[in-house]
Design an enzyme around this catalytic site. Structure first.
Site, PDB file in Angstrom:
ATOM      1  N   PRO A  42       0.752  -1.257   0.000  1.00 45.96           N
ATOM      2  CA  PRO A  42       0.000   0.000   0.000  1.00 45.96           C
ATOM      3  C   PRO A  42       0.785   1.313   0.000  1.00 45.96           C
ATOM      4  O   PRO A  42       0.674   2.125   0.911  1.00 45.96           O
ATOM      5  CB  PRO A  42      -0.853  -0.123   1.259  1.00 45.96           C
ATOM      6  CG  PRO A  42      -0.005  -0.938   2.177  1.00 45.96           C
ATOM      7  CD  PRO A  42       0.697  -1.935   1.290  1.00 45.96           C
ATOM      8  N   CYS A  43       1.529   1.567  -1.054  1.00 48.30           N
ATOM      9  CA  CYS A  43       2.247   2.837  -1.164  1.00 48.30           C
ATOM     10  C   CYS A  43       1.276   4.007  -1.359  1.00 48.30           C
ATOM     11  O   CYS A  43       1.630   5.156  -1.109  1.00 48.30           O
ATOM     12  CB  CYS A  43       3.278   2.785  -2.284  1.00 48.30           C
ATOM     13  SG  CYS A  43       2.613   2.382  -3.902  1.00 48.30           S
TER      14      CYS A  43
END
Length: 165
Positions: A135-136
């Site tokens: 989850p950047c």
């Protein structure tokens, strides 16, 4: 052997790339998940095998996530991608809880990096080959603005809205 498939999503057609794995659920370890128009996206290469069935477990999780019912992926990632520094940053991305955001500075602090290293951290976040599942998109600017997402800021906004972050 490199395997690949595509899946429709609210972000457009995603390209999934993986390798056979005896330990991964469904038998495939993910090496890349790319969005349409993504900067640095994977491109299907000669010799890759189109194998949608090999990604059934992964695509099932993605569909459940996009339906709003999955908050944590259980996907094996293929080893060997990225430098030691990038892998360290990518591992830290995994600790950002669903529905929350953090800043580049806070992430650097969590990793024990100096303020001077925030730029390098941002570059490592930008080289994440596993968008959505690593989850950047949950990393934002210090002032709360959406910044730097390889899949584009519209995709980042969609993902954060989906997670109500």
């Amino acid at each position: 052997m490199t395997l690949c498939t595509t899946i429709d999503s609210p972000l457009g057609e995603l390209l999934l790339v993986g390798e056979e794995s005896a330990t991964a659920k469904g038998g495939t370890a993910l090496t890349s998940l790319s969005l349409p128009g993504q900067q640095g996206a994977a491109v299907v290469e000669e010799g890759w095998v189109h194998a949608p069935e090999a990604f059934a477990a992964i695509t099932g999780q993605l569909r459940t996530y996009f339906a709003g019912s999955l908050t944590h992926f259980e996907i094996e990632y293929a080893a060997g991608e990225g430098t030691e520094f990038r892998r360290r940053v990518w591992d830290a991305l995994e600790t950002i809880p669903y529905g929350t955001t953090t800043t580049y500075g806070a992430l650097a602090e969590r990793l024990g990096l100096s303020r001077m290293a925030v730029r390098a951290l941002g570059a490592a976040v930008g080289r994440n080959p596993l968008l959505v599942v690593r989850p950047c998109h949950r990393v934002i600017g210090a002032d709360g603005t959406l910044t730097g997402y390889a899949g584009g800021l519209a995709a980042k906004r969609l993902l954060l809205d989906l997670e109500a972050a």
